[in-house]
Design a protein around this motif. Structure first.
Motif, short mmCIF file in Angstrom:
data_model
loop_
_atom_site.label_atom_id
_atom_site.label_comp_id
_atom_site.label_asym_id
_atom_site.label_seq_id
_atom_site.Cartn_x
_atom_site.Cartn_y
_atom_site.Cartn_z
N TYR A 160 0.85 -1.19 0.00
CA TYR A 160 0.00 0.00 0.00
C TYR A 160 0.89 1.24 0.00
N ASN A 201 -0.39 -7.66 -5.78
CA ASN A 201 0.59 -8.74 -5.82
C ASN A 201 0.24 -9.68 -6.97
N THR A 209 -1.08 -12.71 -7.22
CA THR A 209 -2.39 -13.35 -7.34
C THR A 209 -3.51 -12.34 -7.55
N GLU A 210 -3.32 -11.12 -7.06
CA GLU A 210 -4.33 -10.09 -7.34
C GLU A 210 -4.34 -9.76 -8.83
N HIS A 239 -3.61 -11.78 -11.15
CA HIS A 239 -4.18 -12.96 -11.81
C HIS A 239 -5.70 -13.01 -11.64
N THR A 240 -6.20 -12.49 -10.52
CA THR A 240 -7.64 -12.58 -10.24
C THR A 240 -8.45 -11.92 -11.35
N LYS A 271 -7.44 -13.18 -16.06
CA LYS A 271 -7.42 -14.61 -16.33
C LYS A 271 -8.68 -15.01 -17.07
N LEU A 321 -11.57 -5.36 -6.38
CA LEU A 321 -10.14 -5.06 -6.44
C LEU A 321 -9.91 -3.83 -7.30
#
Lengths: 672, 377
Positions: free
Chosen positions: B181, B201, B203-204, B206-207, B210, B353
């Motif tokens: 942050y 990050n 995985t964020e 990628h969320t 994808k 997000l």
């Protein structure tokens, strides 16, 4: 006659067509007639709301109705002439200025129209008030009378009780915080914790405790438990980017923030003693990565771990629930999962606890690898056969609906959804949680659509719609009937005539809250069971006390508490309709009684020796000791009542006494 | 034939080694050891001849943004190197009012192919998408602050993410896939705003990026690029520009169903709103995406039918009983989408997000659309 006269008078005098603008000048309604209301613009605002969706109305339209016989009456705006107007109305008895709610509706008709059906009494004056909560646009309505229909009686009703002092961002918990076993009302904000402490008198004491501005807030879920065994419960905040623990001080008057540095997209969080060392650990579902957990070393250190408890690379973990599905005394993990597209991250997982921190993924073998889009599952023994069953609640119908799964007691589950009532329940929800709300001895499930599906004890359920939605569940007036919190309103259970008992547990060797304990009650119904859980459903934190209803039964033969430590306490013939508090080890289970003398193991837990009290009364042939996994570690024909445990590793064991008559008695103990 | 050279930045010596390789072969370099330096030097990535850009698929992601040589001169000026082509979708994703600069680069001799108006261009192995997030009028000094540069690189095995966080001096950005942050306060059209800006990050990333678990870009679709852009050498349609520089096969259909700039008041409210939800929502609410189990289908190609926008559709997830429909015609107060776009609670806001504050203009556009839409049809 006077009423009719007034009615005709009004009909004939258009100048009075706005007579229904106030309660005092309400227009009398003739059954069967359709009334067109040009606009909701009356100056008398109906402030007493008898239906959902709160306030915001600034005008009203008023009508009266006095039946000349007992009828079942329907008032509806669900008429073609209404043009789908977003109406709302309230039905009162009493007089203007002293009105009392009888009925009402907001969105019960097609679209957002309103419909209510209720029974009326001959000669009673009813007042009907429409408001402009949503729109002042015109609509039509009609009142119809039918011969009296006995309305289905819900097993239990609830009344809204406002707690105006409740304030804060996250009103998620109804859990005892100070160790008096009275459920408190907990509301969390970024830099404060508000607790309304329930008193034995029924009053509440409101306390606002400032905290640091927490790094993470419970935006997705919260769990409560006593991680340092100081008698005051601690909290876990599960946010979309990490985990914060709030540790209560020795007097419960302040909290210390401990925030994990790890990124966690939390969903359901739980406190549970994962490695069964007597200290509560923490678990969090991770939306987009493998699940995480924090192991508690008993000295206040929580160490981050990942791996072994749901490791799908894409996550998809939404609703974790810890329970004992195989009755082996330890806590297994079921994860309700969800994910769009072709991803396998949506397939639910069941992880069997094999002891020693070892878990085995038995999702497929058990029949619980369900691809339905679920955010929570509700577990209880719905048919009282001694095994925990599951309602895997759908949040979407994309990959199947609700699944009701019967535990077959052999490690597998059978899909018994068809004909259960769940197959015809269209209401979806991220929240599904099981309690016995009507204390009839059969556990129920609160799900979507403001419904409780009441269990019949045979894997079938029937729905009742209430005024509240899913929220945290607790006993907020200590009457043995469970209540539901929605923000600053508690829907208090109005009770029925069923009998009950509440079991409050205080762990000593086990974690303080007895999370993971199995509670069993025996009586004319056979057996009922509960698991003590911190974190079921999706978001909320419920009571930690075990609530049982026993219906019309008046005697509980015995209560057995199987603690996570392996310790077992038994209480015979407890007094019903009041809480019972059991401290771990205070009612040790005797193996059996001979001539009134108990055969018991002591001390338990122990260090070096175990003594079998009144062993000489048994005509014993041998004694065996087994590990939890069934491995025999001792077999002796020793006649002495004192057994040396030298050489046994610390852990939980079962002791079996065989008599010369071939009888076997077993009991568990803990070697420290 | 591919020519590459390699530069020793520490000594300003240019060591040129040229060699020919097959079109798909990877190159291995032996580095002459430098006797003056006591420690082993990092292996500098190979640089493409002509453009000077370096995207070595065997060693990306690099530890520093400058290693790619995407920019000329002072890096903070974001002046693209030759063949690093800027682009801008007609409508942009809202990320707490951050400004963005986007660029695309492809290896010599490679090009993208058209794969449908509303599908991501089929980009060649080695392609890189570069997106820099920055704020102007940052308080108190009123300066520009670049926060991060996100890069997606297409390897033969698929797309990878590489996120670079800029230093305070704005001289370099460093690879950081762990997320963080950073607090930022700025003037938005003269109005003070602030946010706890989230740098995502791995995985964020990628969320949102994808399709059925496989990483993909989002914005680089023909529907989003079919508008003019003012390049240094003049204004041109972005798709035509890509064709002109050899980045896109010239097989485009005559008519491309295209999104519009949601701020463009000359367009209809329906076009503007559908363009807005496409770029802001459809990365989750479309087939094969993170939240495809919810009933909305918010891609521009699907919202010609307003039922896919949730018009008169009851929400599956309950927040409160006021919110009876995802969108109710002419009634924002009973519309779940309006509530969620106006919420900052992390579990209720949409998108979940990339946004921590309300996008006032987006919310206003939704209100306009709801008011415009008087019926369920």
């Amino acid at each position: 006659m006077k009423i009719n006269f007034t009615f005709f008078l009004l009909l004939g005098m258009p100048v009075l067509s706005q007579a229904q603008n106030t309660c005092a000048t309400a227009l009398s309604v003739t059954p069967g007639t359709t009334y067109a209301v040009s606009a909701v613009d009356g100056t008398d605002v109906p402030t007493l709301v008898c239906t959902t969706n709160g306030t915001g109305q600034t005008a009203g339209e008023w009508y009266t109705y006095t039946p000349n016989a007992d009828y079942t009456v329907t008032i509806t705006t669900d008429l073609p002439a209404s043009g789908g107007a977003d109406t709302r109305f309230h039905v009162y008895s009493g007089t203007c200025g002293a009105l009392v709610c009888v009925s009402g509706d907001d969105d019960g008709g097609a679209g957002l129209t309103s419909t209510a059906t209720f029974n009326v009494t001959n000669g009673t004056n009813y007042t009907i008030a429409f408001d402009n909560r949503w729109t002042s646009a015109g609509f039509s309505f009609k009142l119809t009378e039918t011969p009296i229909i006995v309305q289905p009686t819900p097993p239990v009703t609830f009344t809204a009780n406002s707690f105006p002092s409740v304030s804060g961002t996250y009103g998620l918990a109804t859990t005892d915080m100070n160790g008096d076993f009275l459920d408190d009302i907990v509301t969390v904000s970024a830099s404060s914790v508000q607790i309304l402490y329930q008193q034995i008198s029924g009053a509440y004491i409101t306390t606002n405790i400032p905290t640091t501005t927490t790094m993470f807030q419970p935006s997705w879920s919260m769990a409560i438990g006593d991680i340092d065994k100081n008698g005051f419960n601690d909290m876990l905040y599960g946010s979309g980017s990490g985990v914060t623990f709030m540790k209560a001080n020795a007097t419960g008057t302040a909290y210390t923030e401990i925030s994990g540095t790890e990124y966690v997209f939390c969903q359901r969080t739980n406190f549970v003693d994962i490695n069964n060392d007597g200290n509560l650990d923490a678990f969090s579902c991770h939306d987009i990565d493998p699940n995480v957990y924090y192991l508690n070393d008993g000295s206040g250190n929580l160490t981050f771990h990942t791996g072994g408890l749901g490791d799908h690379a894409e996550g998809g973990n939404y609703g974790s629930i810890w329970m004992d599905y195989d009755n082996d005394g330890d806590q297994d993990l079921y994860i309700a999962k969800c994910r769009g597209g072709a991803s396998t991250a949506k397939v639910d997982e069941l992880h069997r606890n094999d002891g020693g921190g070892i878990f085995t993924d038995v999702s497929v073998a058990s029949g619980m690898a369900n691809p339905s889009q679920s955010w929570s599952s509700a577990w209880n023994d719905f048919n009282n056969d001694g095994w925990m069953d599951a309602l895997v609640g759908a949040s979407s119908t994309d990959d199947g609906g609700h699944f009701l799964m019967k535990n077959d007691g052999d490690g597998t589950f059978s899909d018994v959804t068809t004909g259960s009532g769940w197959d015809v329940n269209p209401s979806l929800s991220i929240e599904h949680v099981s309690f016995d709300f009507d204390n009839d001895g059969f556990t129920d499930v609160m799900g979507g659509g403001n419904k409780i599906l009441f269990g019949n004890g045979d894997m079938t359920f029937f729905p009742i719609v209430y005024a509240f939605s899913s929220g945290s569940v607790g006993d907020l007036n200590n009457d043995g009937f469970l209540d539901v919190r929605n923000g600053s309103t508690v829907y208090m259970n109005n009770k029925n005539s069923n009998n009950w008992i509440t079991i409050n547990l205080q762990g000593i060797q086990s974690n303080s809250n007895a999370i993971g304990a199995r509670v069993e009650i025996y009586g004319s119904w056979g057996k009922q069971i509960r698991d003590i859980r911190s974190g079921d459903g999706f978001r909320y934190m419920n009571t930690l006390n075990a609530h049982f209803g026993i219906g019309t039964a008046t005697v509980i033969d015995s209560i057995m508490i199987k603690w996570p430590s392996g310790h077992i306490d038994q209480v015979n013939n407890p007094t019903i309709n009041q809480p019972l508090t059991v401290v771990e080890g205070s009612h040790p289970l005797s193996l059996l009684e001979i001539d009134g003398k108990k055969i018991a193991l002591y001390p338990n837990p122990t260090t070096d020796y175990l003594t079998i009290e009144n062993y000489d009364l048994l005509d014993a042939s041998s004694i065996q000791i087994y590990t939890q996994l069934g491995e025999q570690v001792m077999n002796t024909e020793k006649k002495d009542a004192k057994i040396s445990l030298t050489g046994l590793a610390s852990g939980r064991y079962f002791l079996v006494i065989q008599t010369k008559n071939g009888e076997k008695y077993s009991e568990s103990f803990i070697k420290m | 034939m591919l020519f590459m050279n390699r530069k020793r930045t520490d000594s300003n010596r240019l060591i040129v080694s040229a060699c020919a390789v097959g079109a798909f072969a990877l190159m291995l370099f032996l580095i002459p050891s430098c006797k003056k330096k006591p420690k082993v030097e990092p292996i500098d990535p190979p640089v493409e001849g002509g453009t000077g850009v370096s995207v070595d698929l065997t060693t990306v992601p690099y530890t520093k943004l400058s290693d790619y040589r995407f920019f000329q001169g002072e890096m903070k000026n974001q002046t693209p190197a030759e063949k690093v082509i800027p682009y801008q979708p007609a409508s942009g994703l809202f990320t707490d009012y951050a400004h963005k600069k986007r660029f695309i680069w492809m290896p010599n001799g490679t090009m993208a192919t058209y794969n449908g108006d509303h599908n991501v261009l089929e980009l060649p192995v080695g392609a890189a998408l570069i997106k820099t997030f920055y704020y102007d009028d940052v308080q108190p000094a009123g300066t520009t602050r670049i926060i991060e540069t996100r890069i997606m690189i297409r390897k033969s095995s698929g797309w990878i993410f590489a996120n670079y966080v800029w230093n305070t001096e704005q001289t370099e950005a460093y690879l950081d896939m762990n997320g963080s942050y950073t607090s930022i306060s700025w003037l938005q059209n003269g109005t003070p705003k602030s946010a706890s800006y989230r740098i995502p990050n791995q995985t964020e990333c990628h969320t949102c990026h994808k399709l059925n678990d496989e990483p993909i870009p989002i914005g680089i679709k023909p529907q989003n690029l079919n508008i003019d852009y003012t390049y240094d050498d003049g204004t041109q349609n972005q798709l035509q520009k890509l064709i002109a520089v050899g980045y896109l096969q010239n097989t485009l259909p005559g008519n491309i169903v295209s999104t519009v700039n949601y701020m463009d008041q000359t367009k209809t409210v329906n076009e503007r709103f559908r363009s807005y939800v496409d770029i802001n929502c459809a990365h989750c609410h479309a087939e094969g995406k993170h939240c495809s189990y919810r009933p909305m289908r918010l891609a521009y190609s699907e919202t010609t039918d307003p039922i896919n926008l949730g018009l008169c559709v009851e929400p599956e997830e309950f927040i409160n009983s006021n919110l009876a429909y995802i969108i109710k015609p002419n009634d924002k107060n009973r519309s779940m989408m309006y509530y969620r776009l106006g919420s900052t609670l992390p579990s209720e806001r949409m998108p979940l997000l990339g946004r921590t504050i309300v996008h006032d203009e987006g919310l206003q556009l939704l209100e306009e659309w709801i008011t415009w839409k008087q019926t369920c049809n």
